[in-house]
Motif scaffolding. Structure first.
Motif, PDB file in Angstrom:
ATOM      1  N   SER A  83       0.676  -1.073   0.063  1.00 22.93           N
ATOM      2  CA  SER A  83      -0.091   0.035   0.155  1.00 22.93           C
ATOM      3  C   SER A  83       0.950   1.249  -0.209  1.00 22.93           C
ATOM      4  O   SER A  83       2.185   1.166   0.239  1.00 22.93           O
ATOM      5  CB  SER A  83      -0.873   0.019   1.277  1.00 22.93           C
ATOM      6  N   SER A  97      -8.938   2.318  -2.325  1.00 20.53           N
ATOM      7  CA  SER A  97      -8.586   1.208  -3.458  1.00 20.53           C
ATOM      8  C   SER A  97      -7.581   2.137  -4.098  1.00 20.53           C
ATOM      9  O   SER A  97      -6.925   1.391  -4.833  1.00 20.53           O
ATOM     10  CB  SER A  97      -9.681   1.186  -4.312  1.00 20.53           C
ATOM     11  N   GLU A  98      -7.384   3.450  -4.065  1.00 14.74           N
ATOM     12  CA  GLU A  98      -6.325   4.153  -4.865  1.00 14.74           C
ATOM     13  C   GLU A  98      -4.966   3.789  -4.408  1.00 14.74           C
ATOM     14  O   GLU A  98      -3.897   4.108  -5.091  1.00 14.74           O
ATOM     15  CB  GLU A  98      -6.711   5.726  -4.785  1.00 14.74           C
ATOM     16  N   VAL A  99      -4.912   3.652  -3.136  1.00 12.09           N
ATOM     17  CA  VAL A  99      -3.487   3.465  -2.461  1.00 12.09           C
ATOM     18  C   VAL A  99      -3.392   1.936  -1.926  1.00 12.09           C
ATOM     19  O   VAL A  99      -2.234   1.766  -1.302  1.00 12.09           O
ATOM     20  CB  VAL A  99      -3.408   4.376  -1.191  1.00 12.09           C
ATOM     21  N   THR A 100      -4.123   1.091  -2.206  1.00 16.17           N
ATOM     22  CA  THR A 100      -3.712  -0.250  -1.754  1.00 16.17           C
ATOM     23  C   THR A 100      -3.699  -1.138  -2.940  1.00 16.17           C
ATOM     24  O   THR A 100      -4.354  -0.891  -4.228  1.00 16.17           O
ATOM     25  CB  THR A 100      -4.545  -0.925  -1.011  1.00 16.17           C
ATOM     26  N   ILE A 101      -2.867  -2.311  -2.842  1.00 16.87           N
ATOM     27  CA  ILE A 101      -2.610  -3.260  -3.970  1.00 16.87           C
ATOM     28  C   ILE A 101      -4.023  -3.708  -4.490  1.00 16.87           C
ATOM     29  O   ILE A 101      -4.707  -4.228  -3.840  1.00 16.87           O
ATOM     30  CB  ILE A 101      -1.590  -4.208  -3.719  1.00 16.87           C
ATOM     31  N   PRO A 102      -4.124  -3.925  -5.954  1.00 13.37           N
ATOM     32  CA  PRO A 102      -5.624  -4.531  -6.333  1.00 13.37           C
ATOM     33  C   PRO A 102      -5.662  -6.181  -5.759  1.00 13.37           C
ATOM     34  O   PRO A 102      -4.596  -6.663  -5.941  1.00 13.37           O
ATOM     35  CB  PRO A 102      -5.384  -4.400  -7.765  1.00 13.37           C
ATOM     36  N   GLY A 137     -10.258  -6.480  -9.927  1.00 11.05           N
ATOM     37  CA  GLY A 137      -9.324  -6.758  -9.071  1.00 11.05           C
ATOM     38  C   GLY A 137      -8.053  -6.761  -9.798  1.00 11.05           C
ATOM     39  O   GLY A 137      -6.944  -7.078  -9.144  1.00 11.05           O
ATOM     40  N   GLY A 186      -4.319   1.545  -8.548  1.00 12.49           N
ATOM     41  CA  GLY A 186      -4.724   3.141  -8.245  1.00 12.49           C
ATOM     42  C   GLY A 186      -3.575   4.184  -8.694  1.00 12.49           C
ATOM     43  O   GLY A 186      -2.533   3.856  -9.327  1.00 12.49           O
ATOM     44  N   TYR A 213       0.096   3.829  -7.675  1.00 13.15           N
ATOM     45  CA  TYR A 213       0.899   2.863  -8.256  1.00 13.15           C
ATOM     46  C   TYR A 213       1.183   3.267  -9.568  1.00 13.15           C
ATOM     47  O   TYR A 213       2.343   2.787 -10.181  1.00 13.15           O
ATOM     48  CB  TYR A 213       0.044   1.629  -8.254  1.00 13.15           C
TER      49      TYR A 213
END
Lengths: 466, 196
Positions: A317, A331-336, B26, B30, B33
């Motif tokens: 993140s 969701s913008e700053v954590t891994i999908p 999924g 973001g 990233y």
């Protein structure tokens, strides 16, 4: 912007002094290992360049030695003056160890002078001289091990630190890991520093002969530096394993909380080291007859390193700590979700292993090229010499940056879960600030080293040639 | 030339792809990233440019040689420091407490073995477990006792801990009203109030 801590405070003073002590100590420990290896190779191969290389480097070590002592003394002053409770405890707890330390240090410096001043006298009895060098290194390493015991004790003390035996305190949960890690790192560091001296001499030499020699010297320095670098991640892994086994809260702090982004930074630094080493081989292989045919493989290796590095760097993140609130949607700053595996340990481990294996492979190719083709020493792209200055810059910064991570892993403790740090500075400094301090330390170190180098190498050298 | 094209294409892909991908695939990275990936691709492009760059001949003058070495150092260390400063930062605790030195003294008292709070309580990662974790006590305190403000509840915890005993813990905390000086109590209170 980060410098939100008053500029000069006790911790910062101790920080800078301790780090400089450590950097010079690492140099005077690592370089002699390098020197003795060279002396031995000189004896084995009858190649006189090794002898010259060993001797020229030893001159620098001798001067750097006094600076190590100077900063060590300064560090003790700050500790005793400003951290009394802690230093009282530590000096009492490890009293016999500090006594032994002083004795060994005395013996080591004595031996260093013997080693230096018998160089010519024992020219006919090389084995004797090399034995003195080996003994010098054994003593130096022991000295380091003793202080590693004290340092690692602060992070991982045994149960009931006040009553444990001296041996239990010394041989604490992370002593072995730290010993291993520092030992290997010092060799690598010594090699890269020698490569730096060589590069400086190469770049300022006007004669072809000199350039040929210093090209070769840089190659050897880098050769030993990289050989140790390749092993270093393994040592680092063992060391962190020991820390994690000791206390899981430290591992959370390191890997998921405030220090997690420090490790992303560390990944970048180590990536720079490996890529720099491979790039040097790419540039310099073309001065070997027929070496250019290996370049396709090296290019492939660089690709592999880049992919490995990319995986290594993908963070879980972009949150700076466990409790940080994201400013936008999470969701913008954590891994999908589907790529979470990229952020986990197995992927990282695989990525690092790939980088290590690939670098080792290029290294092997290079040896192969040398074995089959004639080397045109001195005919090297000047960019390669600049890479040899890039590598030590990154290596020293990495050391100056990893030091605070190890210290701050203790959180609010001088001695973990035993003696709390009650000063106002018992907090973890933000990444940016930490990097600024590490950068400043790196620059100070190289300025001092530059002066030593000028004294030991350049001035001495001019005398010899005129 | 080819390198530039490839780099531009990859960066475009990094920024366009997420627009096309649906939220619940999924796989959508973001913005942070994407910035990281972009920097990485630029770096990789630079590296491949370096592989092809023409050979450099030895420098003519010593000042130029020394200057280029200096430049390498400044550029490398500068770039790393810059990178560290644009990475995510947590607020420095030093900053939070420079104005309120009372809180700093309170923290020191909290971790003073003579006072002993930390023997039973943990803040952040350090301390004992006989009492509740106080890392966020100022937040928790808001809902402990209806009608009592955060400050009043924390005061009560110090002066008469038995008045409200946190579930799953024993009533073992000694009252500190007469054990510490009013100054110390004030400082510790300030420190507790900062633990949100």
């Amino acid at each position: 912007m980060p410098p939100d801590v008053p500029l000069i405070n006790d911790r910062l003073v101790l920080w800078v002094v301790a780090e400089l002590h450590l950097l010079f100590a690492a140099f005077v420990l690592g370089a002699p290992i390098f020197i003795v290896i060279c002396e031995y190779l000189g004896l084995k191969t009858r190649d006189e360049r090794y002898e010259r290389l060993a001797k020229e480097t030893m001159k620098i070590v001798a001067i750097a030695y006094s600076l190590t002592a100077l900063f060590g003394g300064a560090m003790t002053f700050v500790l005793v003056g400003k951290y009394q409770e802690f230093s009282n405890f530590i000096f009492q707890r490890f009293y016999p160890i500090f006594g032994l330390y002083a004795l060994l240090l005395l013996a080591e410096s004595g031996l260093m002078y013997v080693y230096w001043y018998t160089w010519d006298a024992l020219a006919g009895r090389k084995r004797w001289h090399i034995s003195i060098g080996v003994l010098l290194n054994v003593l130096g390493t022991l000295v380091m091990f003793l202080m590693n015991g004290v340092g690692s004790f602060m992070l991982t003390p045994p149960d009931s630190p006040a009553t444990a035996t001296v041996w239990q305190s010394l041989n604490n949960a992370t002593w072995t890991g730290l010993n291993l890690h520092r030992f290997v790192a010092n060799i690598s560091f010594g090699g890269f520093m020698v490569a730096l001296f060589a590069a400086l001499m190469f770049l300022t030499s006007k004669k072809e002969d000199d350039r040929a020699f210093y090209d070769w010297m840089g190659y050897i320095g880098n050769f030993i530096g990289v050989a140790a670098l390749v092993v270093l991640p393994v040592a680092g892994y063992i060391y962190t394993k020991e820390i994690f086994a000791y206390d899981a809260t430290i591992s959370t702090l390191l890997m998921a909380d405030k220090l997690a982004w420090f490790f992303v930074m560390q990944g970048i630094l180590v990536g720079f080291l490996f890529l720099g080493a491979v790039y040097y081989m790419w540039l310099s292989i073309q001065r070997i007859e027929g070496g250019a045919r290996f370049r396709t493989y090296i290019r492939g290796a660089i690709w592999a390193c880049l992919v490995g590095l990319a995986v290594w760097l993908v963070p879980q993140s972009f949150l700076p700590s466990l409790t940080a609130e994201p400013s936008g949607p999470i969701s913008e700053v954590t891994i999908p979700e589907k790529t979470i595996f990229l952020g986990l340990m197995p992927a990282k481990g695989l990525a690092v292993s790939a980088i290590v294996v690939v670098t080792a492979f290029v290294y092997f190719l290079y040896r192969q090229a040398i074995a089959t083709g004639k080397m045109a020493w001195g005919r090297i792209d000047v960019k390669a010499q600049l890479v040899l200055t890039f590598l030590p810059a990154v290596a020293v910064f990495t050391m100056a940056f990893m030091g605070p991570i190890r210290e701050m892993a203790r959180g609010q403790w001088h001695i973990f879960q035993f003696m709390p740090d009650k000063t106002p500075y018992s907090f973890i400094t933000p990444l940016g600030y930490t990097a600024i301090v590490a950068g400043a330390i790196t620059i100070i170190f190289f300025l001092l080293m530059g002066a030593i180098f000028w004294l030991g190498f350049k001035v001495g050298h001019q005398k010899e040639t005129t | 030339m080819r390198i530039i094209l490839i780099v531009v294409a990859v960066i475009a892909a990094i920024w366009v792809a997420p627009v096309l991908i649906s939220e619940d695939s999924g796989l959508k990275f973001g913005v942070s990233y994407r910035v990281l990936f972009t920097l990485f691709v630029l770096f990789a492009g630079f590296l491949f440019y370096l592989l092809r760059a023409p050979e450099w001949k030895p420098f003519k003058s010593t000042p130029r040689a020394v200057g280029s070495v200096g430049l390498v150092f400044v550029a490398v260390i500068g770039a790393i420091v810059l990178l560290a400063n644009v990475s995510p930062q947590f607020a420095s605790e030093g900053q939070a407490s420079t104005g309120a030195s009372s809180g700093e003294r309170g923290k020191a008292a909290f971790f003073d073995p003579g006072v002993g709070c930390f023997l039973c309580h943990t803040v952040a990662t350090s301390g004992g477990t006989r009492g509740p974790d106080l890392t966020h006590v100022a937040t928790v305190a808001a809902n402990r006792r209806p009608g009592l403000s955060v400050e009043d509840y924390l005061k009560e915890s110090l002066f008469s801990p038995g008045a409200y005993v946190v579930a799953t813990f024993d009533n073992i905390m000694p009252p500190f009203g007469d054990r510490l000086s009013p100054e110390q109590l004030k400082d510790i209170l300030a420190y507790l109030m900062s633990l949100r």
